[in-house]
Design a protein around this motif. Structure first.
Motif, PDB file in Angstrom:
ATOM      1  N   PHE A  95       0.870  -1.174   0.000  1.00 43.82           N
ATOM      2  CA  PHE A  95       0.000   0.000   0.000  1.00 43.82           C
ATOM      3  C   PHE A  95       0.909   1.226   0.000  1.00 43.82           C
ATOM      4  CE2 PHE A  95      -3.097   3.106   1.221  1.00 43.82           C
ATOM      5  CZ  PHE A  95      -4.311   2.586   0.826  1.00 43.82           C
ATOM      6  N   LYS A  96       1.006   1.846  -1.153  1.00 43.97           N
ATOM      7  CA  LYS A  96       1.976   2.932  -1.312  1.00 43.97           C
ATOM      8  C   LYS A  96       1.401   4.028  -2.195  1.00 43.97           C
ATOM      9  CE  LYS A  96       6.731   3.801  -2.850  1.00 43.97           C
ATOM     10  NZ  LYS A  96       7.942   3.189  -3.478  1.00 43.97           N
ATOM     11  N   VAL A  97       1.578   5.271  -1.758  1.00 44.02           N
ATOM     12  CA  VAL A  97       1.160   6.442  -2.530  1.00 44.02           C
ATOM     13  C   VAL A  97       2.415   7.210  -2.915  1.00 44.02           C
ATOM     14  CG1 VAL A  97      -0.143   8.599  -2.542  1.00 44.02           C
ATOM     15  CG2 VAL A  97      -1.077   6.584  -1.384  1.00 44.02           C
ATOM     16  N   THR A  98       2.600   7.432  -4.198  1.00 39.17           N
ATOM     17  CA  THR A  98       3.759   8.175  -4.703  1.00 39.17           C
ATOM     18  C   THR A  98       3.281   9.379  -5.496  1.00 39.17           C
ATOM     19  OG1 THR A  98       3.843   6.768  -6.677  1.00 39.17           O
ATOM     20  CG2 THR A  98       5.231   6.144  -4.811  1.00 39.17           C
ATOM     21  N   ASN A  99       4.086  10.421  -5.469  1.00 37.81           N
ATOM     22  CA  ASN A  99       3.776  11.639  -6.222  1.00 37.81           C
ATOM     23  C   ASN A  99       4.367  11.527  -7.622  1.00 37.81           C
ATOM     24  OD1 ASN A  99       2.406  13.012  -4.097  1.00 37.81           O
ATOM     25  ND2 ASN A  99       4.390  13.490  -3.162  1.00 37.81           N
ATOM     26  N   THR A 100       3.527  11.781  -8.610  1.00 34.70           N
ATOM     27  CA  THR A 100       3.965  11.759 -10.007  1.00 34.70           C
ATOM     28  C   THR A 100       3.642  13.101 -10.636  1.00 34.70           C
ATOM     29  OG1 THR A 100       1.854  10.930 -10.855  1.00 34.70           O
ATOM     30  CG2 THR A 100       3.464   9.285 -10.097  1.00 34.70           C
ATOM     31  N   ASP A 101       4.089  13.290 -11.885  1.00 38.03           N
ATOM     32  CA  ASP A 101       3.796  14.538 -12.590  1.00 38.03           C
ATOM     33  C   ASP A 101       2.302  14.724 -12.792  1.00 38.03           C
ATOM     34  OD1 ASP A 101       6.486  15.004 -12.708  1.00 38.03           O
ATOM     35  OD2 ASP A 101       6.724  14.135 -14.728  1.00 38.03           O
ATOM     36  N   ALA A 102       1.555  13.614 -12.869  1.00 38.52           N
ATOM     37  CA  ALA A 102       0.103  13.700 -13.062  1.00 38.52           C
ATOM     38  C   ALA A 102      -0.659  13.792 -11.745  1.00 38.52           C
ATOM     39  CB  ALA A 102      -0.390  12.494 -13.851  1.00 38.52           C
ATOM     40  N   GLY A 103       0.051  13.668 -10.598  1.00 35.13           N
ATOM     41  CA  GLY A 103      -0.600  13.713  -9.301  1.00 35.13           C
ATOM     42  C   GLY A 103      -0.287  12.471  -8.493  1.00 35.13           C
ATOM     43  N   LYS A 165      -5.075  -6.260  -7.093  1.00 31.15           N
ATOM     44  CA  LYS A 165      -3.960  -5.354  -7.380  1.00 31.15           C
ATOM     45  C   LYS A 165      -4.477  -4.063  -7.985  1.00 31.15           C
ATOM     46  CE  LYS A 165      -0.557  -9.011  -8.312  1.00 31.15           C
ATOM     47  NZ  LYS A 165       0.411  -9.561  -9.304  1.00 31.15           N
ATOM     48  N   ALA A 166      -3.862  -2.961  -7.561  1.00 33.75           N
ATOM     49  CA  ALA A 166      -4.112  -1.644  -8.160  1.00 33.75           C
ATOM     50  C   ALA A 166      -2.758  -1.053  -8.510  1.00 33.75           C
ATOM     51  CB  ALA A 166      -4.862  -0.740  -7.192  1.00 33.75           C
ATOM     52  N   SER A 167      -2.619  -0.593  -9.732  1.00 32.67           N
ATOM     53  CA  SER A 167      -1.321  -0.082 -10.188  1.00 32.67           C
ATOM     54  C   SER A 167      -1.489   1.320 -10.764  1.00 32.67           C
ATOM     55  CB  SER A 167      -0.732  -1.016 -11.248  1.00 32.67           C
ATOM     56  OG  SER A 167       0.501  -0.537 -11.715  1.00 32.67           O
ATOM     57  N   ARG A 168      -0.761   2.254 -10.170  1.00 36.00           N
ATOM     58  CA  ARG A 168      -0.708   3.633 -10.658  1.00 36.00           C
ATOM     59  C   ARG A 168      -2.087   4.252 -10.772  1.00 36.00           C
ATOM     60  NH1 ARG A 168       4.308   5.356 -10.085  1.00 36.00           N
ATOM     61  NH2 ARG A 168       4.162   6.770 -11.872  1.00 36.00           N
ATOM     62  N   GLU A 169      -2.896   4.074  -9.722  1.00 36.44           N
ATOM     63  CA  GLU A 169      -4.230   4.672  -9.683  1.00 36.44           C
ATOM     64  C   GLU A 169      -4.106   6.143  -9.275  1.00 36.44           C
ATOM     65  OE1 GLU A 169      -7.303   3.654 -10.399  1.00 36.44           O
ATOM     66  OE2 GLU A 169      -6.607   1.701 -11.121  1.00 36.44           O
ATOM     67  N   LEU A 170      -4.382   7.029 -10.222  1.00 28.08           N
ATOM     68  CA  LEU A 170      -4.263   8.463  -9.948  1.00 28.08           C
ATOM     69  C   LEU A 170      -5.458   8.946  -9.136  1.00 28.08           C
ATOM     70  CD1 LEU A 170      -3.050   9.708 -13.451  1.00 28.08           C
ATOM     71  CD2 LEU A 170      -1.675   9.357 -11.388  1.00 28.08           C
ATOM     72  N   ASP A 175      -7.692  13.136  -1.458  1.00 27.94           N
ATOM     73  CA  ASP A 175      -8.108  11.740  -1.302  1.00 27.94           C
ATOM     74  C   ASP A 175      -6.914  10.839  -0.976  1.00 27.94           C
ATOM     75  OD1 ASP A 175     -10.702  12.457  -1.870  1.00 27.94           O
ATOM     76  OD2 ASP A 175     -10.515  12.034  -4.011  1.00 27.94           O
ATOM     77  N   ALA A 176      -5.774  11.116  -1.595  1.00 25.45           N
ATOM     78  CA  ALA A 176      -4.585  10.300  -1.333  1.00 25.45           C
ATOM     79  C   ALA A 176      -4.143  10.434   0.115  1.00 25.45           C
ATOM     80  CB  ALA A 176      -3.472  10.708  -2.289  1.00 25.45           C
TER      81      ALA A 176
END
Length: 243
Positions: A95-103, A165-170, A175-176
């Motif tokens: 369970f991981k939340v990462t910051n990307t250019d899209a959010g 599995k959930a992958s790169r769910e913006l 909410d994040a």
């Protein structure tokens, strides 16, 4: 030499009495069939149509009565029941939340077990492909998986095991942050929806399957970790049946 007299001429209208008289045979009178008006044939056709429609309606009515009677007898004799469904366990291995250019983007993986009980003692249950969807309380997608169909025995308890599995769910940053905080303090609210088709199977017979949705909502992660097994709602057609 004497001369003979000439033969006498027969007077007009003379009839030889040795010739039989032939009388003309009377001819039967031929009657010309009267022409019937077209409206007569139209009325006759309409009469046949009415008779056919009445017979068809009577046959359909009797068939409907027989189907209803057979269904009522089947229901009273078999006493069919919907399966009882519980959410058994949810364990997150990632369970991981990462910051990307899209959010913010979520990567998650979990193992989810759902317990299904067939309370019927007269027949088995047949399931179509079963798809499970896991969401957070705010609607964020935490992944999904589909299992092949299977047959469940009479009065049997089956546990379905899913790897979600959930992958790169913006998602939005708000909410994040809420999801990440809820996961850390174990107050994350989860909801699970299971979509499948269920049919009945007996000795030498079986029915078709009907669409069924099973909804397990409003569950907190800490409740599940403490051994709670929330009951789920089974939705059949437009009715909602709560186990």
């Amino acid at each position: 030499m004497s001369q003979g007299h000439p033969p006498l001429q027969k007077p007009p209208g003379y009839r030889d009495p040795s010739i039989p008289i032939r009388r003309p045979q009377p001819q039967p009178l031929q009657r010309k069939a009267a022409a019937l008006p077209p409206s007569f044939y139209q009325k006759k056709r309409r009469s046949y149509c009415r008779i056919c429609c009445c017979c068809t309606c009577i046959v359909l009515f009797l068939l409907i009565i027989l189907i209803i009677a057979a269904g009522a007898f089947f229901y009273l004799w078999m006493d069919p029941k919907l399966p009882v469904v519980h959410l058994k366990t949810i364990k997150f291995t990632k369970f991981k939340v990462t910051n990307t250019d899209a959010g913010p983007a979520l990567d998650a993986q979990s193992s989810l077990n759902i317990e299904i009980k067939n309370p019927n003692t007269h027949f088995e249950l047949e399931y179509d492909k079963t798809r499970v969807v896991l969401n957070a309380g705010n609607g964020a997608n935490l992944g999904e998986q589909t299992l092949n169909g299977f047959t469940q025995g009479k009065n049997n308890v089956t546990t379905l095991k899913f790897t979600i599995k959930a992958s790169r769910e913006l998602m939005a940053k708000k909410d994040a942050d809420m999801i990440l905080k809820g996961f850390k303090n174990k107050n994350l609210v989860l909801s699970t929806e299971v979509r499948t088709g269920i049919g009945l199977k007996g000795n030498g017979w079986k029915t078709g399957t009907v669409q069924v949705n099973v909804i397990c909502a409003g569950m907190k992660l800490n409740q599940i970790h403490n051994g709670a097994m929330p009951k789920c709602r089974v939705k059949l057609f437009d009715w909602v049946y709560v186990n």
